[in-house]
Write a protein that holds these residues in place. Structure first.
Motif, mmCIF file in Angstrom:
data_model
loop_
_atom_site.group_PDB
_atom_site.id
_atom_site.type_symbol
_atom_site.label_atom_id
_atom_site.label_comp_id
_atom_site.label_asym_id
_atom_site.label_seq_id
_atom_site.Cartn_x
_atom_site.Cartn_y
_atom_site.Cartn_z
ATOM 1 N N ILE A 1 69.502 39.234 58.694
ATOM 2 C CA ILE A 1 69.529 40.496 57.948
ATOM 3 C C ILE A 1 68.655 41.547 58.632
ATOM 4 O O ILE A 1 68.967 42.739 58.628
ATOM 5 N N LYS A 2 67.582 41.102 59.279
ATOM 6 C CA LYS A 2 66.718 42.021 60.024
ATOM 7 C C LYS A 2 67.338 42.423 61.368
ATOM 8 O O LYS A 2 66.970 43.458 61.938
ATOM 9 N N SER A 3 68.259 41.607 61.870
ATOM 10 C CA SER A 3 68.772 41.802 63.228
ATOM 11 C C SER A 3 69.932 42.783 63.310
ATOM 12 O O SER A 3 70.099 43.475 64.311
ATOM 13 N N LYS B 1 77.305 42.244 56.421
ATOM 14 C CA LYS B 1 78.291 42.596 55.397
ATOM 15 C C LYS B 1 78.168 41.660 54.193
ATOM 16 O O LYS B 1 77.713 40.512 54.321
ATOM 17 N N ASP B 2 78.589 42.120 53.046
ATOM 18 C CA ASP B 2 78.594 41.286 51.844
ATOM 19 C C ASP B 2 79.440 40.039 52.083
ATOM 20 O O ASP B 2 80.575 40.134 52.565
ATOM 21 N N LEU C 1 76.734 38.649 66.916
ATOM 22 C CA LEU C 1 77.210 37.745 65.876
ATOM 23 C C LEU C 1 77.873 38.497 64.723
ATOM 24 O O LEU C 1 78.647 37.921 63.959
ATOM 25 N N LYS C 2 77.586 39.784 64.601
ATOM 26 C CA LYS C 2 78.169 40.552 63.498
ATOM 27 C C LYS C 2 79.681 40.656 63.606
ATOM 28 O O LYS C 2 80.357 41.011 62.638
ATOM 29 N N TYR D 1 65.497 30.852 56.442
ATOM 30 C CA TYR D 1 64.880 31.504 57.604
ATOM 31 C C TYR D 1 65.931 32.270 58.401
ATOM 32 O O TYR D 1 65.733 33.442 58.752
ATOM 33 N N HIS D 2 67.054 31.622 58.696
ATOM 34 C CA HIS D 2 68.090 32.282 59.483
ATOM 35 C C HIS D 2 68.720 33.439 58.718
ATOM 36 O O HIS D 2 69.069 34.468 59.310
#
Length: 381
Positions: free
Chosen positions: A161-163, A167-168, A143-144, A155-156
């Motif tokens: 952010i953990k996955s 980027k900003d 997804l990045k 939650y998402h």
């Protein structure tokens, strides 16, 4: 630059279960007065129908619709139980539009891969979630590759952010646009059964390795055949039928005729919120449909652990905190009986709204439309 070269594409080339999430953001964007041309690309007649029906309901029609013709084999009724062609066959038909677009909004995780294959680099890519599930599938590092990701809520955001390195400005909380669609479409007068008995809604997921469908469908159907004082909506995700030939299982439930059992494998009501709004108790496994269920109003949920998963503490099964998890028939019978009297999980279900779904004074669909306009730096007229 002429207007025809300033285009924003909304892709409706996946199954109809994607369309309900994207259609109102797309229509709201089309209604904004700016210099961009809005183009909807539909990959099959089912999607086109939803687009046109929603256009009539809302009166929003400032867009160009490109309806990709079906391959000849898909015009044969019940062709391999397939409801629509694969996404990759639709991509090939609209390469020129994709190549020239300023931005593309998609609900397909792997869409950047398709663009990379055709060396398309120009458009700004925006992803909109087509559900609020908690499995790892919804947080894949792939997804990045999207420039921006429109997410349901906190939650998402935290889990993405953990996955992977975010980027900003890549993540934007917008809520769930499908809930907007359900509000304008919801029917209050419809009656599904000729009695006032409690209605149970069985909604197994389509991925067989995670789903309760094959292991529990006969158990559930037999239970409700015997318990005539309960009603059952037997309505798995439409991909259950769509993938049946490929995966190699039979859809024997099609032939069931019982006054208290409604079997629906493919109608609009499988996905448009009809059943989540009218039933009393939800029975499922890993489907994100449970979020729509709870968001409308807290009600009992029964989750079937068909594969003996050690689910406690596993984020992929986070949603199972919001209902009774059963592993065998005796537990199921007890859970059904208790669910008609009390919702033991009402308090924790109410917390779901703030944790999962972002809300503001604007609708989710308007938030999506305005975000797209802002990120493309489009001057309003």
């Amino acid at each position: 630059m002429s207007k025809q070269n300033k285009t924003v594409l909304f892709l409706f080339i996946n199954g109809p279960h994607h369309v309900y999430h994207l259609i109102l953001p797309a229509l709201r964007f089309s209604a904004l007065k700016n210099e961009m041309e809005t183009i909807f690309i539909s990959g099959n007649p089912l999607n086109t129908k939803i687009i046109n029906d929603t256009k009539k309901i809302t009166g929003l029609n400032n867009f160009t619709l490109i309806d990709i013709p079906l391959p000849l084999r898909y015009r044969i009724k019940n062709y391999k139980n397939r409801l629509y062609p694969p996404v990759y066959t639709r991509i090939k038909k609209v390469i020129k539009y994709l190549r020239n677009a300023n931005a593309i909004i998609s609900t397909s995780h792997n869409f950047p891969e398709y663009l990379s294959k055709y060396e398309i680099k120009k458009p700004t890519l925006i992803y909109l979630y087509h559900g609020t599930g908690t499995r790892a599938y919804g947080f894949e590092p792939s997804l990045k590759e999207f420039d921006h990701i429109l997410i349901p809520g906190q939650y998402h955001k935290d889990r993405l952010i953990k996955s992977f390195p975010v980027k900003d400005g890549q993540l934007e909380m917008v809520g769930v646009p499908k809930l907007d669609w359900m509000k304008i479409k919801k029917s209050k007068s419809q009656r599904l059964f000729n009695n006032d008995n409690p209605i149970f809604y069985y909604n197994p997921h389509w991925e067989i390795e995670f789903s309760s469908y094959l292991k529990w469908k006969d158990v559930i159907l037999e239970f409700f055949k015997q318990k005539k004082f309960y009603n059952l909506i037997f309505s798995p995700h439409p991909l259950i039928q769509h993938l049946s030939k490929k995966t190699g299982y039979e859809l024997n439930e099609k032939n069931i005729v019982e006054d208290n059992i409604l079997v629906d494998l493919e109608s609009d009501q499988c996905l448009d919120g009809t059943y989540t709004s009218m039933a009393d108790v939800y029975i499922g496994d890993i489907s994100s449909m449970v979020t729509e269920w709870v968001m409308q109003k807290p009600r009992p949920c029964i989750f079937i652990n068909a594969h003996n998963v050690n689910w406690k503490g596993n984020d992929d099964y986070y949603m199972w905190r919001f209902g009774k998890v059963v592993n065998e028939l005796k537990e199921f019978e007890d859970a059904v009986k208790k669910s008609t009297h009390h919702n033991d999980f009402e308090k924790i279900q109410k917390k779901l709204k703030n944790e999962f779904i972002y809300s503001s004074d604007k609708s989710s669909s308007d938030l999506c439309a305005r975000f797209i306009e802002t990120k493309l730096s489009i001057p309003s007229k």
